[in-house]
Scaffold this motif. Structure first.
Motif, PDB file in Angstrom:
ATOM      1  N   GLY A  20      23.714 -45.650  33.596  1.00  0.00           N
ATOM      2  CA  GLY A  20      22.301 -45.622  33.231  1.00  0.00           C
ATOM      3  C   GLY A  20      21.824 -46.982  32.759  1.00  0.00           C
ATOM      4  O   GLY A  20      20.751 -47.458  33.148  1.00  0.00           O
ATOM      5  N   LEU A  21      22.638 -47.625  31.918  1.00  0.00           N
ATOM      6  CA  LEU A  21      22.280 -48.959  31.434  1.00  0.00           C
ATOM      7  C   LEU A  21      22.264 -49.979  32.580  1.00  0.00           C
ATOM      8  O   LEU A  21      21.425 -50.885  32.612  1.00  0.00           O
ATOM      9  N   GLU A  22      23.196 -49.824  33.525  1.00  0.00           N
ATOM     10  CA  GLU A  22      23.232 -50.737  34.668  1.00  0.00           C
ATOM     11  C   GLU A  22      21.983 -50.565  35.534  1.00  0.00           C
ATOM     12  O   GLU A  22      21.416 -51.538  36.032  1.00  0.00           O
TER      13      GLU A  22
ATOM     14  N   VAL B 274       8.839 -65.290  30.149  1.00  0.00           N
ATOM     15  CA  VAL B 274       8.587 -63.994  30.766  1.00  0.00           C
ATOM     16  C   VAL B 274       9.802 -63.127  30.497  1.00  0.00           C
ATOM     17  O   VAL B 274      10.920 -63.524  30.812  1.00  0.00           O
ATOM     18  N   ARG B 275       9.594 -61.972  29.910  1.00  0.00           N
ATOM     19  CA  ARG B 275      10.725 -61.102  29.588  1.00  0.00           C
ATOM     20  C   ARG B 275      10.340 -59.647  29.773  1.00  0.00           C
ATOM     21  O   ARG B 275       9.161 -59.318  29.898  1.00  0.00           O
ATOM     22  N   THR B 276      11.341 -58.780  29.799  1.00  0.00           N
ATOM     23  CA  THR B 276      11.078 -57.344  29.807  1.00  0.00           C
ATOM     24  C   THR B 276      11.476 -56.772  28.456  1.00  0.00           C
ATOM     25  O   THR B 276      12.413 -57.248  27.818  1.00  0.00           O
TER      26      THR B 276
ATOM     27  N   LEU C 259      20.287 -51.460  40.223  1.00  0.00           N
ATOM     28  CA  LEU C 259      19.319 -50.360  40.219  1.00  0.00           C
ATOM     29  C   LEU C 259      19.918 -49.097  40.834  1.00  0.00           C
ATOM     30  O   LEU C 259      19.566 -47.976  40.442  1.00  0.00           O
ATOM     31  N   HIS C 260      20.844 -49.271  41.773  1.00  0.00           N
ATOM     32  CA  HIS C 260      21.457 -48.134  42.464  1.00  0.00           C
ATOM     33  C   HIS C 260      22.607 -47.476  41.681  1.00  0.00           C
ATOM     34  O   HIS C 260      23.177 -46.491  42.169  1.00  0.00           O
TER      35      HIS C 260
ATOM     36  N   ALA D  93      16.437 -52.627  37.085  1.00  0.00           N
ATOM     37  CA  ALA D  93      14.969 -52.557  37.042  1.00  0.00           C
ATOM     38  C   ALA D  93      14.394 -53.766  36.318  1.00  0.00           C
ATOM     39  O   ALA D  93      13.387 -54.348  36.734  1.00  0.00           O
ATOM     40  N   SER D  94      15.043 -54.164  35.220  1.00  0.00           N
ATOM     41  CA  SER D  94      14.589 -55.326  34.459  1.00  0.00           C
ATOM     42  C   SER D  94      14.714 -56.603  35.280  1.00  0.00           C
ATOM     43  O   SER D  94      13.793 -57.419  35.345  1.00  0.00           O
TER      44      SER D  94
END
Length: 272
Positions: free
Chosen positions: A21-23, A54-56, A140-141, A28-29
């Motif tokens: 999940g964290l990966e 620029v950051r998420t 993301l996958h 996404a980030s």
């Protein structure tokens, strides 16, 4: 100045493996920052640290499958002005475009404003797409690949107004692992998009409904000028014409295939 997003994992019990999940959230980030930084700075970022203009930023989570809110934060005044010039909706439109190209999917038609922004990037377009393929899209996958749960990246204008940027599943990871066939095939197609700096683009085979990516087997700088002109001329000649009046090029190419033999790209080697 911020742009809001959601990552939604299709989990029926509202839970997800923590590591994968964290990966997935990392992917996404990375995707969001890489595309945003390229559009705002006109440079493709090679490394990402927390010390960025620029950051998420992670926001509150929500229930409904399993989801995580996050935002793209643009903190530099010059880049804020650039984002206002581009517009949040155009940024999201181009995110969808770059991800589709990176996964060898046919992107949605771009608005005129998005086309103008894309044109400014010139050769950076292909560098960004390759950067996305390196690891971000694989991250993301993570949940989809290991647990078979679909993952969506959404732009969130409000709780009721959300736009899907990309959806991945347990099979779409194979789009990042194509193989080039040694076979040579003859194709008849017209050019629908062309990057004049790199030679990459999209073509439509005669009788087909969808476009497919193409490039050149050789380095584009080594392609003869007359050959390059044939591609740009075909694109120009067909621009604005009804499909029954299109002209086509007959070419020889190596197909690039997925495991299921679906052709997702042609590497042009010459004319038929």
């Amino acid at each position: 100045m911020s742009v809001n997003f959601d990552v939604v994992i299709n989990s029926l019990d509202y839970s997800v493996d923590m590591q994968k999940g964290l990966e997935t959230l990392q992917g996404a980030s990375e995707i969001t920052r890489q595309i945003a930084e390229t559009l705002l700075t006109e440079k493709v970022p090679q490394r990402q640290t927390s010390n960025k203009k620029v950051r998420t930023r992670m926001r509150g989570s929500f229930r409904g499958s399993y989801g995580q809110k996050f935002s793209l934060e643009v903190e530099d005044p010059d880049l804020q002005r650039r984002l206002k010039e581009i517009g949040k909706s155009t940024l999201v439109e181009l995110m969808s475009y770059f991800i589709a190209e990176a996964m060898y999917r046919e992107p949605l038609p771009l608005s005129q404003k998005a086309e103008r922004v894309l044109k400014r990037l010139d050769s950076l377009e292909d560098k960004l797409i390759e950067q996305l393929r390196k690891s971000s899209l694989e991250h993301l996958h993570a949940v989809a690949t290991h647990f078979g749960e679909d993952v969506k990246l959404l732009h969130r204008k409000s709780a009721q107004n959300k736009t899907e940027i990309v959806k991945v599943d347990k099979t779409s990871i194979f789009n990042l692992q194509p193989k080039t066939s040694k076979a040579i095939v003859a194709i008849k197609a017209n050019i629908t998009r062309l990057n004049i700096n790199t030679g990459n683009g999209r073509l439509k085979l005669e009788g087909a409904n969808e476009t497919v990516a193409f490039g050149f087997k050789a380095e584009y700088r080594d392609i003869k000028k007359n050959a390059k002109k044939k591609f740009s001329k075909n694109l120009d000649d067909n621009n604005g014409l009804p499909s029954e009046e299109w002209s086509f090029l007959e070419m020889r190419a190596h197909p690039v295939k997925l495991k299921n033999d679906k052709i997702i790209k042609y590497l042009i080697i010459g004319f038929a």
